[in-house]
Design a protein around this motif. Structure first.
Motif, PDB file in Angstrom:
ATOM      1  N   TRP A  17       0.797  -1.226   0.000  1.00  0.00           N
ATOM      2  CA  TRP A  17       0.000   0.000   0.000  1.00  0.00           C
ATOM      3  C   TRP A  17       0.824   1.268   0.000  1.00  0.00           C
ATOM      4  N   LEU A  26      -1.730  -1.395  -7.501  1.00  0.00           N
ATOM      5  CA  LEU A  26      -2.781  -1.993  -6.689  1.00  0.00           C
ATOM      6  C   LEU A  26      -4.004  -2.185  -7.564  1.00  0.00           C
ATOM      7  N   LEU A  40      -4.739   5.871  -0.852  1.00  0.00           N
ATOM      8  CA  LEU A  40      -4.385   5.359  -2.175  1.00  0.00           C
ATOM      9  C   LEU A  40      -3.735   6.432  -3.027  1.00  0.00           C
TER      10      LEU A  40
END
Length: 180
Positions: A17, A26, A40
């Motif tokens: 992440w 991702l 994100l």
């Protein structure tokens, strides 16, 4: 290309992440945004919503499956931030920012390697693994994609046929020298 394919179970926390993992993409799916996710970087995100648009959204317009009735809006917001969002087909009216999943390119690519037909593409995760292979991934991480390994009656639900599909495509990846 290094890809983390991320699902719903708590194991997703082990995905790459953080900003220190800039070399990892991702790949998220469906309404996973409803789960608690780390921040994100949209430039590292691809989002897959491969369910058919056979539902009616809260505005009366066609929508895809989700328990979140604001699903289309949530995915559009993610796309507007820079994530690439894949749908089964182009939906210019409802979702102009999204792109169609490259089914034909995928089928054509693997037809050369798998004797002219594809097997076991029964779910979004399998399509994601196949796409990662086609795009030249060197590593594929699967996090939160447990397919009911801890019980839950896999024979009488969708995981009964989806899990073998995911295992098959993991084997194809490993057979091509990709770390899974």
């Amino acid at each position: 290309l290094k890809v983390d394919i991320v699902g719903y179970t708590p194991h997703r926390a082990k995905a790459h992440w953080g900003a220190e993992h800039k070399d990892w993409e991702l790949w998220l799916l469906n309404d996973l945004y409803m789960q608690q996710l780390p921040p994100l970087d949209p430039k590292r995100v691809r989002w897959f919503e491969l369910h058919p648009w056979n539902e009616v959204g809260p505005d009366g317009k066609p929508a895809t499956y989700s328990v979140d009735r604001a699903h289309t809006g949530a995915l559009r917001a993610i796309a507007k931030q820079g994530a690439r969002v894949y749908l089964q087909e182009r939906r210019r009216k409802e979702f102009p920012e999204a792109v169609a999943f490259p089914y034909k390119a995928l089928y054509d690519y693997f037809a050369k390697y798998l004797g002219g037909r594809l097997k076991y593409l029964t779910n979004s995760i399998s399509f994601e693994i196949a796409l990662a292979i086609m795009e030249g991934a060197t590593e594929i991480g699967l996090y939160g994609v447990d397919m009911m390994t801890g019980g839950g009656g896999v024979i009488n639900n969708e995981y009964g046929y989806q899990r073998p599909s995911v295992e098959y495509w993991m084997g194809i990846a490993e057979g091509r020298g990709i770390t899974v």
